[in-house]
Motif scaffolding. Structure first.
Motif, PDB file in Angstrom:
ATOM      1  N   SER A 282     -17.686 -31.617 -16.156  1.00  0.00           N
ATOM      2  CA  SER A 282     -18.435 -31.042 -15.963  1.00  0.00           C
ATOM      3  C   SER A 282     -18.684 -30.798 -14.664  1.00  0.00           C
ATOM      4  O   SER A 282     -18.719 -29.742 -14.268  1.00  0.00           O
TER       5      SER A 282
ATOM      6  N   THR B  26     -17.760 -27.024 -12.921  1.00  0.00           N
ATOM      7  CA  THR B  26     -18.768 -25.850 -11.983  1.00  0.00           C
ATOM      8  C   THR B  26     -18.029 -25.834 -10.383  1.00  0.00           C
ATOM      9  O   THR B  26     -17.998 -24.637 -10.468  1.00  0.00           O
TER      10      THR B  26
ATOM     11  N   TYR C  15     -16.111 -22.457 -12.966  1.00  0.00           N
ATOM     12  CA  TYR C  15     -15.802 -22.230 -14.703  1.00  0.00           C
ATOM     13  C   TYR C  15     -17.587 -21.967 -14.597  1.00  0.00           C
ATOM     14  O   TYR C  15     -18.313 -22.743 -14.007  1.00  0.00           O
ATOM     15  N   GLU C  16     -18.106 -22.148 -15.834  1.00  0.00           N
ATOM     16  CA  GLU C  16     -19.155 -21.539 -15.991  1.00  0.00           C
ATOM     17  C   GLU C  16     -19.125 -23.158 -17.517  1.00  0.00           C
ATOM     18  O   GLU C  16     -18.284 -23.109 -18.198  1.00  0.00           O
TER      19      GLU C  16
ATOM     20  N   LEU D  78     -19.979 -24.367 -20.682  1.00  0.00           N
ATOM     21  CA  LEU D  78     -20.281 -23.340 -22.196  1.00  0.00           C
ATOM     22  C   LEU D  78     -20.932 -24.843 -23.159  1.00  0.00           C
ATOM     23  O   LEU D  78     -22.109 -24.685 -24.093  1.00  0.00           O
TER      24      LEU D  78
ATOM     25  N   GLY E 143     -15.773 -24.526 -20.891  1.00  0.00           N
ATOM     26  CA  GLY E 143     -16.123 -23.871 -19.902  1.00  0.00           C
ATOM     27  C   GLY E 143     -15.360 -22.639 -19.595  1.00  0.00           C
ATOM     28  O   GLY E 143     -13.918 -22.527 -20.403  1.00  0.00           O
TER      29      GLY E 143
ATOM     30  N   SER F  80     -14.291 -19.265 -17.187  1.00  0.00           N
ATOM     31  CA  SER F  80     -14.302 -18.393 -15.543  1.00  0.00           C
ATOM     32  C   SER F  80     -13.140 -17.630 -16.673  1.00  0.00           C
ATOM     33  O   SER F  80     -12.412 -16.697 -16.215  1.00  0.00           O
TER      34      SER F  80
ATOM     35  N   CYS G  13     -11.002 -17.401 -12.482  1.00  0.00           N
ATOM     36  CA  CYS G  13     -10.831 -18.544 -12.107  1.00  0.00           C
ATOM     37  C   CYS G  13      -8.581 -18.547 -12.275  1.00  0.00           C
ATOM     38  O   CYS G  13      -8.270 -18.298 -13.140  1.00  0.00           O
TER      39      CYS G  13
END
Length: 124
Positions: free
Chosen positions: A42, A46, A50-51, A53, A62, A64, A67
């Motif tokens: 994770s 990040t 990426y976010e 989820l 994740g 993006s 990215c």
């Protein structure tokens, strides 16, 4: 958008072995290891933009919008992050569904690999 779905390989079997051997300490150790590795993944996502989820059990997902990392490089970074203690498979796609289908494909064609939805069926 680039979605990535990552899931631990054979974690259920590791847990089953703990239950079948009636080993509480092994179960606790496995839980701690899986939690550590998913948190590390994770954090990696990040850091790559990426976010995240989802990060629970033995999975991380994740997304993006920006990215631009290639699949092989992403998987290498995941492997470097988690080391040899656990294996993970990953799927990449343009939607959550595509990433999940690619993840299922990665798991059904050998595990411990990454597959992109757009290349499913090209190289089994």
């Amino acid at each position: 958008m680039a979605f990535v779905a990552i899931d631990g390989d054979d974690i259920g079997r590791k847990l089953a072995a703990c239950y079948l051997s009636n080993c509480v300490s092994a179960l606790k150790a496995t839980k701690a290891l899986v939690e550590l590795k998913t948190e590390q993944i994770s954090t990696l996502l990040t850091d790559l933009g990426y976010e995240v989820l989802f990060c629970a059990a033995d999975g991380v997902t994740g997304v993006s919008e920006t990215c631009q990392i290639d699949d092989a490089s992403l998987y290498q970074k995941i492997k470097e992050t988690v080391g040899d203690e656990l294996a993970f498979s990953a799927g990449v796609g343009n939607s959550l569904r595509e990433a999940y289908v690619a993840l299922l494909y990665a798991k059904s064609t050998g595990k411990a690999r990454i597959c992109n939805f757009s290349s499913i069926g090209e190289n089994v």
